[in-house]
Every structure is written in C-alpha cells, then in structure tokens.
Design an enzyme around this catalytic site. Structure first.
Site, PDB file in Angstrom:
ATOM      1  N   SER A  21     -12.838  -9.591  -2.449  1.00  0.00           N
ATOM      2  CA  SER A  21     -13.304  -8.429  -3.215  1.00  0.00           C
ATOM      3  C   SER A  21     -14.834  -8.370  -3.239  1.00  0.00           C
ATOM      4  CB  SER A  21     -12.786  -8.522  -4.648  1.00  0.00           C
ATOM      5  OG  SER A  21     -13.425  -7.534  -5.433  1.00  0.00           O
ATOM      6  N   THR A  68      -6.404  -5.083  -9.887  1.00  0.00           N
ATOM      7  CA  THR A  68      -6.158  -4.543  -8.550  1.00  0.00           C
ATOM      8  C   THR A  68      -4.758  -4.922  -8.086  1.00  0.00           C
ATOM      9  OG1 THR A  68      -7.116  -4.351  -6.333  1.00  0.00           O
ATOM     10  CG2 THR A  68      -7.325  -6.502  -7.380  1.00  0.00           C
ATOM     11  N   LYS A  72      -1.496  -2.994 -10.779  1.00  0.00           N
ATOM     12  CA  LYS A  72      -2.007  -1.785 -11.420  1.00  0.00           C
ATOM     13  C   LYS A  72      -0.950  -1.015 -12.224  1.00  0.00           C
ATOM     14  CE  LYS A  72      -4.318   0.315  -8.036  1.00  0.00           C
ATOM     15  NZ  LYS A  72      -5.399   1.017  -7.308  1.00  0.00           N
ATOM     16  N   ALA A 133       2.110   7.914  -1.038  1.00  0.00           N
ATOM     17  CA  ALA A 133       2.461   8.381  -2.389  1.00  0.00           C
ATOM     18  C   ALA A 133       2.594   7.203  -3.350  1.00  0.00           C
ATOM     19  CB  ALA A 133       3.758   9.192  -2.337  1.00  0.00           C
ATOM     20  N   GLY A 135       0.194   4.454  -6.064  1.00  0.00           N
ATOM     21  CA  GLY A 135      -0.623   4.637  -7.263  1.00  0.00           C
ATOM     22  C   GLY A 135      -1.911   5.397  -6.983  1.00  0.00           C
ATOM     23  N   ASN A 155       4.673  11.658   2.800  1.00  0.00           N
ATOM     24  CA  ASN A 155       4.967  10.237   2.619  1.00  0.00           C
ATOM     25  C   ASN A 155       6.264   9.863   3.324  1.00  0.00           C
ATOM     26  OD1 ASN A 155       4.262   7.705   1.458  1.00  0.00           O
ATOM     27  ND2 ASN A 155       5.951   7.934   0.017  1.00  0.00           N
ATOM     28  N   THR A 157       8.533   7.837   2.202  1.00  0.00           N
ATOM     29  CA  THR A 157       9.638   7.959   1.237  1.00  0.00           C
ATOM     30  C   THR A 157       9.446   9.273   0.471  1.00  0.00           C
ATOM     31  OG1 THR A 157       9.479   5.560   0.997  1.00  0.00           O
ATOM     32  CG2 THR A 157      10.837   6.723  -0.626  1.00  0.00           C
TER      33      THR A 157
HETATM   34  P1  ATR Z   1      -1.760   2.033  -3.687  1.00  0.00           P
HETATM   35  O1  ATR Z   1      -1.645   1.591  -5.108  1.00  0.00           O
HETATM   36  O2  ATR Z   1      -3.007   1.526  -3.008  1.00  0.00           O
HETATM   37  O3  ATR Z   1      -1.601   3.504  -3.542  1.00  0.00           O
HETATM   38  P2  ATR Z   1       0.976   1.488  -2.919  1.00  0.00           P
HETATM   39  O4  ATR Z   1       1.399   1.922  -4.279  1.00  0.00           O
HETATM   40  O5  ATR Z   1       1.553   0.250  -2.361  1.00  0.00           O
HETATM   41  O6  ATR Z   1      -0.606   1.306  -2.864  1.00  0.00           O
HETATM   42  O7  ATR Z   1       1.227   2.707  -1.905  1.00  0.00           O
HETATM   43  C1  ATR Z   1       1.080   2.598  -0.552  1.00  0.00           C
HETATM   44  C2  ATR Z   1       1.590   3.871   0.137  1.00  0.00           C
HETATM   45  O8  ATR Z   1       1.413   3.685   1.548  1.00  0.00           O
HETATM   46  C3  ATR Z   1       3.071   4.143  -0.075  1.00  0.00           C
HETATM   47  O9  ATR Z   1       3.264   5.529  -0.260  1.00  0.00           O
HETATM   48  C4  ATR Z   1       3.727   3.695   1.231  1.00  0.00           C
HETATM   49  O10 ATR Z   1       4.852   4.474   1.639  1.00  0.00           O
HETATM   50  P3  ATR Z   1       6.304   4.331   0.912  1.00  0.00           P
HETATM   51  O11 ATR Z   1       6.195   5.120  -0.356  1.00  0.00           O
HETATM   52  O12 ATR Z   1       7.250   4.947   1.877  1.00  0.00           O
HETATM   53  O13 ATR Z   1       6.512   2.873   0.695  1.00  0.00           O
HETATM   54  C5  ATR Z   1       2.629   3.952   2.217  1.00  0.00           C
HETATM   55  N1  ATR Z   1       2.732   3.076   3.385  1.00  0.00           N
HETATM   56  C6  ATR Z   1       2.626   1.722   3.406  1.00  0.00           C
HETATM   57  N2  ATR Z   1       2.739   1.253   4.670  1.00  0.00           N
HETATM   58  C7  ATR Z   1       2.925   2.350   5.467  1.00  0.00           C
HETATM   59  C8  ATR Z   1       3.126   2.551   6.869  1.00  0.00           C
HETATM   60  N3  ATR Z   1       3.139   1.516   7.716  1.00  0.00           N
HETATM   61  N4  ATR Z   1       3.281   3.805   7.324  1.00  0.00           N
HETATM   62  C9  ATR Z   1       3.267   4.853   6.470  1.00  0.00           C
HETATM   63  N5  ATR Z   1       3.099   4.742   5.140  1.00  0.00           N
HETATM   64  C10 ATR Z   1       2.922   3.508   4.649  1.00  0.00           C
END
Ligand code: ATR
Length: 280
Positions: A21, A68, A72, A133, A135, A155, A157
């Site tokens: 960090s 972090t 979160k 989608a 946090g 997204n 999902t």
């Molecule tokens: P943050 O708090 O930084 O937003 P997070 O809550 O883990 O982190 O969200 C990460 C996002 O990246 C999620 O929307 C995830 O998609 P899913 O909702 O389908 O899980 C997306 N993500 C992570 N890896 C990915 C990948 N390889 N390709 C596309 N989307 C990805």
C-alpha cells in the site's frame, strides 16, 4: 523522523495484503512535512480477525483508520455510525473516531469524481460505461448518477449489476447488462468514459472478450481503478491514473479525521517524490 510520544495520534490501515500500500507513505510524509503529531501504520488483518482488529482500534483509541480489501463490506456491521456515502455504497473505506463511536465513510465515488475533474474531465452530461459491479462500482455509479450522466453497468454476474442500478438514487440514468463481447463492443463505441473497476485492465479485458481494440476509437477516456501494477499501453487513448484517485481518497480521509481541508498539493507531491514520477 517523527518521534512518537504519548500524545501521538495513531491511524491505521486494515486489509490483507497491505505490504504494497502507498497510503502509509502519503500520510506519514504529509504528517511529517506539516509537523502533525500523527502516525499511520498498516496492519495485515485476515478476515477472521477483522472484528478483533476493530475492537483493538476502539480500546487503543485509534484516531481513525482506513479499510481495504477484503474488509470494506464486512466492517459495516461492526461500526456504530454509517454516513450516507457508506450507506449508499454498502461499504466503508474510512473510519473516524467520533463522540458517537466509530463512524464509517466511503470515499470511492467522490475520489473517482475528483480524480476525473483533476484531469479536466467533467463527469456531467456524459455517457459513462462502468465495468464490474463490486463495492467500488456501487459507490462510483451512485456518485456519477447524482450528475446528469447516462451510466451503463456491464458485469459478468448480471444480478450484481442489477442490484447497483436498482439502488442508485440520483437523477442520472443508470442501466445495466451482462459483460459480453457484443455488449462491450457496442458500449465502447458509444461512451465518453470507461471506468473499469475489475482487477483486469481494460486492454486485457477487451482482448479476453474478443473485442477489437479499434472499438476504442480514441473518443472515450479510460480509467482503470487497479493501481498495483504498471498501466498496460493503450495508444491514442486518454488514461486517468488510479494514483490520482488514491491521493484524492487520502485527502478525503484526512478531512474526515481532522475536520480541516486537506493539504492536497503536499499529499500529491509526497507521492510523486516517492515514486520518482508524476502520472499525469
Ligand atoms: P471492489 O471492491 O474493488 O469493487 P469486488 O467487490 O471484488 O472489488 O468487485 C470486483 C468486480 O470485478 C466484480 O464485479 C467482478 O465480477 P463478478 O461480479 O462477476 O464477480 C469483477 N471481476 C473480477 N474478475 C473479473 C474478470 N476476470 N473478468 C471480468 N470481471 C471480473
């Protein structure tokens, strides 16, 4: 080197991993430059220890701390007060000690908004594509939808994108869809700004989905949020650095803790000096 005394106010960062960090650098050097009797310490806190870590912050009278990945969302129910930014985001990244107890805030949306403005991009009346989608996306979509923007969330999902679109309260338009080749290609061509909140940088993500890189025709700005690596090249496209957002967020945390305007230029120059380069 600041001497820590019995009067020093202690700030922390809870997450895992935290070793890389940049926040301790920004805060400690800023405190030092301003002669503030405060210190900022990163703590590697695994998920099962979060509750104890928050109790420790209470009993040890931390003056405030950052949260972090991956805590979160989980920390929300461990705090006493949640402000509107954190409530809307369903996540907290800044905690302050107040007379009413530990108070949770979220600076993702406002940090992204200010970073864009610092680059000269006014997020108002724009077509914005948000990829992911989680946090961060929730907080950013909420902030952008409070201006007159047209926000599209894509997204992997679908249900998570829908849940964000359903929860936003602004007067901007928010729609959602699945992150597929067809949807991404169409939106890349129609957007003024792409905010990619996934851990996969935009050039790789585009390639993985089989979208031609030419879909980014140079009109859209690209803002990748992941800051723990070098930016993958994207010739001819204006990029917004996540480091700008990091400093904006640090400044917002400073304001939450001290209730005074943050010394933004000092905080920014501290990080530029440490990295040996500016990112703009
Ligand atoms: P943050 O708090 O930084 O937003 P997070 O809550 O883990 O982190 O969200 C990460 C996002 O990246 C999620 O929307 C995830 O998609 P899913 O909702 O389908 O899980 C997306 N993500 C992570 N890896 C990915 C990948 N390889 N390709 C596309 N989307 C990805």
């Amino acid at each position: 080197m600041t001497i820590i005394t019995g009067a020093t106010k202690v700030h922390g960062l809870f997450g895992t991993p935290v070793a890389y960090s940049l926040s301790p650098v920004i805060f400690n050097r800023t405190f030092q430059k301003l002669g503030l009797d405060r210190t900022y310490v990163p703590f590697d806190v695994p998920t099962e220890n979060l509750k104890d870590a928050v109790e420790a912050a209470r009993v040890l009278s931390f003056a405030g701390f950052n949260v972090t990945m991956p805590h979160k969302t989980a920390i929300v129910e461990l705090l006493d007060v949640i402000d509107r930014s954190a409530e809307r985001a369903g996540a907290v990244n800044t905690v302050a000690r107040t007379p009413r107890g530990l108070s949770g805030h979220n600076t993702d949306g406002e940090g992204a908004f200010r970073a864009l403005k610092a680059y000269g991009f006014n997020p108002n009346g724009k077509r914005i594509l948000v990829i992911g989608a989680g946090g961060a996306a929730r907080s950013i979509v909420d902030r952008m939808s409070r201006e007159k923007n047209d926000v599209r969330i894509l997204n992997r999902t679908l249900a998570k994108a829908r849940s964000i679109a359903d929860a936003t309260g602004g007067h901007g338009r928010v729609t959602f869809g699945e992150l597929t080749r067809k949807n991404l290609e169409g939106r890349l061509r129609e957007s003024d700004l792409i905010v990619n909140t996934t851990p996969v940088q935009t050039p790789s993500l585009i390639q993985q989905l089989g979208v031609p890189i030419s879909a980014l025709d140079g009109n859209a700005w690209v803002f990748d949020l992941a800051y723990d690596r070098v930016l993958e090249p994207l010739p001819g496209v204006v990029r917004v650095s996540p480091l700008e957002m990091l400093v904006q967020q640090a400044a917002l945390s400073f304001e939450v803790w001290s209730r005074k305007p943050a010394p933004f230029q000092i905080m920014r120059s501290v990080l530029v000096d440490f990295l040996g380069r500016d990112w703009k």
